[in-house]
Design a protein around this motif. Sequence first.
Motif, mmCIF file in Angstrom:
data_model
loop_
_atom_site.group_PDB
_atom_site.id
_atom_site.type_symbol
_atom_site.label_atom_id
_atom_site.label_comp_id
_atom_site.label_asym_id
_atom_site.label_seq_id
_atom_site.Cartn_x
_atom_site.Cartn_y
_atom_site.Cartn_z
ATOM 1 N N LYS A 211 -69.884 32.072 -75.760
ATOM 2 C CA LYS A 211 -68.698 31.242 -75.947
ATOM 3 C C LYS A 211 -67.502 32.175 -76.092
ATOM 4 N N LEU A 212 -66.624 32.148 -75.123
ATOM 5 C CA LEU A 212 -65.465 33.036 -75.122
ATOM 6 C C LEU A 212 -64.246 32.275 -75.614
ATOM 7 N N ASP A 213 -63.879 32.505 -76.879
ATOM 8 C CA ASP A 213 -62.639 31.910 -77.358
ATOM 9 C C ASP A 213 -61.480 32.715 -76.782
ATOM 10 N N SER A 214 -60.261 32.305 -77.102
ATOM 11 C CA SER A 214 -59.094 32.927 -76.473
ATOM 12 C C SER A 214 -58.991 34.417 -76.801
ATOM 13 N N GLU A 215 -59.345 34.802 -78.029
ATOM 14 C CA GLU A 215 -59.253 36.209 -78.422
ATOM 15 C C GLU A 215 -60.263 37.064 -77.658
ATOM 16 N N LYS A 216 -61.525 36.593 -77.582
ATOM 17 C CA LYS A 216 -62.555 37.347 -76.869
ATOM 18 C C LYS A 216 -62.233 37.437 -75.384
ATOM 19 N N ALA A 217 -61.795 36.322 -74.799
ATOM 20 C CA ALA A 217 -61.474 36.306 -73.372
ATOM 21 C C ALA A 217 -60.322 37.251 -73.059
ATOM 22 N N LEU A 218 -59.351 37.327 -73.964
ATOM 23 C CA LEU A 218 -58.232 38.239 -73.776
ATOM 24 C C LEU A 218 -58.692 39.690 -73.882
ATOM 25 N N ASN A 219 -59.568 39.969 -74.827
ATOM 26 C CA ASN A 219 -60.032 41.342 -75.056
ATOM 27 C C ASN A 219 -60.807 41.907 -73.872
ATOM 28 N N ILE A 220 -61.562 41.065 -73.156
ATOM 29 C CA ILE A 220 -62.355 41.573 -72.027
ATOM 30 C C ILE A 220 -61.594 41.466 -70.708
ATOM 31 N N GLY A 221 -60.357 40.955 -70.765
ATOM 32 C CA GLY A 221 -59.538 40.887 -69.564
ATOM 33 C C GLY A 221 -59.757 39.668 -68.704
ATOM 34 N N LEU A 222 -60.450 38.666 -69.230
ATOM 35 C CA LEU A 222 -60.685 37.446 -68.455
ATOM 36 C C LEU A 222 -59.431 36.583 -68.388
ATOM 37 N N VAL A 223 -58.654 36.582 -69.463
ATOM 38 C CA VAL A 223 -57.403 35.819 -69.468
ATOM 39 C C VAL A 223 -56.226 36.774 -69.641
ATOM 40 N N ASP A 224 -55.062 36.300 -69.242
ATOM 41 C CA ASP A 224 -53.871 37.144 -69.227
ATOM 42 C C ASP A 224 -52.989 36.949 -70.450
ATOM 43 N N GLU A 225 -53.062 35.779 -71.058
ATOM 44 C CA GLU A 225 -52.244 35.540 -72.249
ATOM 45 C C GLU A 225 -52.770 34.320 -72.991
ATOM 46 N N VAL A 226 -52.584 34.327 -74.308
ATOM 47 C CA VAL A 226 -52.882 33.163 -75.136
ATOM 48 C C VAL A 226 -51.560 32.498 -75.481
ATOM 49 N N LEU A 227 -51.448 31.235 -75.163
ATOM 50 C CA LEU A 227 -50.205 30.520 -75.389
ATOM 51 C C LEU A 227 -50.031 30.186 -76.866
ATOM 52 N N GLN A 228 -48.823 29.789 -77.228
ATOM 53 C CA GLN A 228 -48.524 29.485 -78.620
ATOM 54 C C GLN A 228 -49.040 28.114 -79.043
ATOM 55 N N SER A 229 -48.926 27.138 -78.151
ATOM 56 C CA SER A 229 -49.208 25.754 -78.526
ATOM 57 C C SER A 229 -50.527 25.261 -77.940
ATOM 58 N N SER A 230 -51.192 24.376 -78.680
ATOM 59 C CA SER A 230 -52.371 23.678 -78.178
ATOM 60 C C SER A 230 -52.018 22.272 -77.702
ATOM 61 N N ASP A 231 -50.783 21.864 -77.915
ATOM 62 C CA ASP A 231 -50.350 20.549 -77.472
ATOM 63 C C ASP A 231 -50.346 20.490 -75.951
ATOM 64 N N GLU A 232 -50.847 19.408 -75.400
ATOM 65 C CA GLU A 232 -50.993 19.286 -73.946
ATOM 66 C C GLU A 232 -49.669 19.451 -73.213
ATOM 67 N N THR A 233 -48.638 18.769 -73.679
ATOM 68 C CA THR A 233 -47.341 18.820 -73.008
ATOM 69 C C THR A 233 -46.661 20.165 -73.210
#
Length: 301
Positions: A211-233
Motif C-alpha cells: 500500500k503506497l500512501d502519498s509519502e511512500k509513493a513520493l519517496n520512490i519516485g512514483l508520484v511527482d508531488e503531494v497536493l495540499q487539499s483532499s477536497d475533490e474540487t
Amino acid sequence: MAAGLLKTSSLSARTKLLHQVGLSPYNTSHGFFEEEVKKKLQQFTDGSIDLQKEDNGIGILTLNNPRKMNAFSGVMMLQLLEKVVELENWTEGKGLIVRGANNTFSSGSDLNAVKALGSPEDGVALCMFMQNTLTRFMRLPLISIALVQGWAVGGGAEVTTACDFRLMTPGSEIRFVHKEMGLIPSWGGTTRLIEIIGSRQALKVLTGAFKLDSEKALNIGLVDEVLQSSDETQSLEEAREWLQQFIKGPPEIIRALKKSVSSGRELCLEEALLTERNLVGTVWGGPANLKAIARKGKSSK
C-alpha cells in the motif's frame, strides 16, 4: 526546405507506428481481433468515461462509476478507447488531467467482467485491447497527469502509469494488488512502472503488493508531488495550476515537445534523432518561432 526535412521514407516501421495516429501495437497478425473483443465488452454496461475539453487547452478525463469505486466495466473500456481517439484529433489540446468521480481514482476492473471473461484466451484478448488503448493514450501529444484521490488499485494503478506525471492527495493510496488476485498486471503496468521507478523498486512494489500512501509513493519516485487539499474540487484546481507550468505556450510547440520525448523514450538513438529532425521542420520558421524572434529583437534594442 521543410518539405525536404519531413521526408519519412527511411523511417522504420516502429517509428511510423509511434507517430501515425490511430495505430496500435497489436493487430490481427498478433491474433488480436478488436471487434470480437468489443462485442464481449459491450455486455458490461456500468459507468462511463467522461471528457471535458476546456478553452485553455486542458482536458479533464473522468472515470465515472462511483457505485463500484470507478471500476472499469466493459463499456468504460470501450469508451476509454473512444476518448483516446477523440484526444488524438484534438489539435488545440495541450494538457490532460485523469481523475475519478467522487474522490476515488479507480479500483481496477469490474469483477463481473473479470469473472465472465474467465478463459486464458479472453484474458489475453482483453490484455491486448487495454495495452493498445493505454499505449495510444501514453503517446498522446498532451502533457498528462493522473490525479490520484482515494484509491488507485489494480488496473487503476496501471492507468496512472500511462500518464506523464502523477499527483496524489493526502490520504490517497496506490496499490498493485494483482498478485493477490493470482495475476500479474496486464494493461502494460509492469513495463511502464519499471520505466518510472526502476526494476528493483518495481519488483518490490509488485511482489509485495504494498500500500503506497502519498509519502511512500513520493519517496520512490512514483508520484511527482503531494497536493495540499483532499477536497475533490480544490485538488482538481491544484492539479490545473500544477499542469499550467508545463503547457504555457502555443499548442503546436507543446505537442511537438511531447512527441519528441516519446520518441526518445521508445526509439533507438538514430530513429529518435530522425524524428526530432522531422519535428523541427514543423516548427522552425513557424508562427511561434517568428513571434519569439521578433519579441527578442525588440527587447535587445
